[in-house]
Design a protein around this motif. Structure first.
Motif, short mmCIF file in Angstrom:
data_model
loop_
_atom_site.label_atom_id
_atom_site.label_comp_id
_atom_site.label_asym_id
_atom_site.label_seq_id
_atom_site.Cartn_x
_atom_site.Cartn_y
_atom_site.Cartn_z
N TYR A 186 0.84 -1.19 0.00
CA TYR A 186 0.00 0.00 0.00
C TYR A 186 0.88 1.25 0.00
O TYR A 186 1.98 1.25 0.57
CB TYR A 186 -0.92 0.03 1.23
N THR A 218 7.65 5.97 0.97
CA THR A 218 7.35 5.04 2.06
C THR A 218 6.09 4.27 1.73
O THR A 218 5.06 4.85 1.34
CB THR A 218 7.18 5.80 3.38
N TYR A 219 6.14 2.97 1.93
CA TYR A 219 5.01 2.10 1.63
C TYR A 219 4.77 1.16 2.81
O TYR A 219 5.62 1.01 3.70
CB TYR A 219 5.28 1.28 0.36
N LYS A 220 3.61 0.53 2.80
CA LYS A 220 3.28 -0.44 3.83
C LYS A 220 3.05 -1.79 3.18
O LYS A 220 2.29 -1.90 2.21
CB LYS A 220 2.03 -0.02 4.61
N VAL A 234 1.54 -5.44 3.85
CA VAL A 234 0.58 -6.08 4.75
C VAL A 234 0.45 -7.55 4.37
O VAL A 234 0.11 -7.89 3.23
CB VAL A 234 -0.80 -5.40 4.70
N SER A 241 1.84 -5.91 9.55
CA SER A 241 2.26 -4.93 8.55
C SER A 241 3.63 -4.37 8.91
O SER A 241 4.07 -4.43 10.06
CB SER A 241 1.24 -3.79 8.45
N LYS A 242 4.28 -3.80 7.91
CA LYS A 242 5.60 -3.21 8.08
C LYS A 242 5.76 -2.07 7.09
O LYS A 242 5.45 -2.21 5.91
CB LYS A 242 6.68 -4.27 7.84
N HIS A 243 6.25 -0.92 7.57
CA HIS A 243 6.57 0.19 6.68
C HIS A 243 7.93 -0.07 6.04
O HIS A 243 8.89 -0.46 6.70
CB HIS A 243 6.60 1.51 7.45
#
Length: 359
Positions: free
Chosen positions: A307, A340-342, A344, A353-355
């Motif tokens: 995301y 920056t993305y996430k 999931v 989840s992780k950035h």
């Protein structure tokens, strides 16, 4: 992180505890049995336990306390013969007691054949696994970080093959020299999590295979020609490879300059219900490609989606029912803008989840 090891001729080994500012001698070849050692004698630090070191002379020497003291795990016995000291040591990435060594004659008048020897008990005993390998000097022995029974042997000299691989701890050997030039070879590097990517150094420079040794191509951008590469290492934190040559200096390059990208490592993903599934993967930032790996303890519906900062789905990597066991994919960020993305991961009703940062 502060420890540095350095060696001088005839196995004079030193350790620094302050990043190389000061050194203390931790091994003196004149103080141990079987002092017949090669001018360039090997030592190796365990990837499993950095307190464990192995060093090679006529016998195998082992320390379990960073060199403060040493033992002879195979007793007062040479690994092959008093006149055939150890020339190279390779250590397993997953078992502190697994190692493979190569021997070589101390001078040209010795007629004994060099051997490749394998130990699974910390050097207490060795098995001769030379088999049908060439009767030449083995300059480098390296374990595959991705498969514990696989290791490689690199040969100097001219004639038959120069790079060999075993997948069964030395029971059988495969010549993967392919189209490599018929010149002396000195070293091999096998990246973590990229089992088909191999890099070797020889008298002409660096050669790379992306298909497990079937085909090879020269990658010498930024290096003199011929470079006579004698050693290579890779820093996963800086994404830089260090290349040492004989007579032409040392170089540090990014594999991106060779049009090669090792997987970035994305860290920090954890689950609240580890009993049902485990998720590990590889670093931030993602530059080209990241390897994502996870293990299911039971069959489950899996969705893995990337995301953007606004919460919009930009890439679904997995959306399927998967069986229990290990799963992995490579995410190529082609077409993804820096930012920056996430990420999931949803398995059944559980989500983590992780950035991640894309450069």
């Amino acid at each position: 992180d502060n420890e540095v090891y350095a060696t001088a001729q005839f196995l004079a080994l030193f350790r620094s505890d302050d990043k190389g500012q000061n050194f203390q001698r931790v091994l003196d070849w004149q103080s141990v049995p079987y002092t017949n050692v090669h001018f360039v004698a090997p030592y190796a630090v365990s990837k499993v336990n950095p307190k464990v070191l192995y060093a090679g002379g006529g016998a195998i020497y082992k320390s379990t306390n960073r060199g403060a003291s040493w033992s002879l795990p195979n007793g007062n016995n040479p690994v092959q013969d008093f006149t055939m000291p150890i020339a190279s040591i390779g250590l397993s990435y997953s078992d502190v007691d697994k190692l493979a060594i190569a021997t070589a004659p101390q001078d040209p008048t010795i007629s004994l054949r060099p051997q490749i020897l394998y130990s699974s008990n910390g050097g207490s005993s060795f098995t001769n696994v030379t088999g049908n390998l060439p009767d030449r000097l083995a300059i480098d022995v390296e374990f595959d970080p991705n498969e514990d029974n696989t290791f490689y042997v690199v040969f100097s000299g001219f004639g038959s093959g120069h790079v060999y691989r075993t997948k069964d701890a030395g029971a059988t050997w495969e010549d993967i020299s392919g189209n490599l030039p018929n010149v002396p070879h000195s070293c091999i590097f096998i990246p973590i999590d990229r089992p088909n990517l191999l890099l070797v150094g020889n008298d002409l420079g660096v050669y790379v295979s992306e298909d497990g040794g079937t085909t090879w191509e020269a990658y010498n951008k930024g290096l003199p020609y011929p470079a006579n590469v004698v050693d290579m290492s890779y820093n996963y934190n800086t994404a830089k490879m260090q290349i040492g040559t004989h007579g032409n200096g040392a170089f540090q390059v990014s594999l991106a300059e060779f049009n090669i990208q090792l997987p970035a490592v994305i860290t920090g993903l954890e689950t609240t219900t580890a009993a049902d599934f485990k998720f590990t993967n590889d670093p931030n930032p993602v530059i080209s490609e990241a390897k994502i790996a996870y293990r299911l303890d039971k069959k489950a519906a899996v969705n893995l989606t990337i995301y953007d900062a606004q919460g919009r789905s930009i890439r679904t990597l997995v959306n399927a029912s998967q069986t229990a066991g290990a799963h992995q994919i490579f995410w190529n960020r082609t077409g993804i803008l820096p930012g920056t993305y996430k990420m999931v991961l949803q398995i059944g009703k559980q989500r983590v989840s992780k950035h991640i940062l894309v450069k």
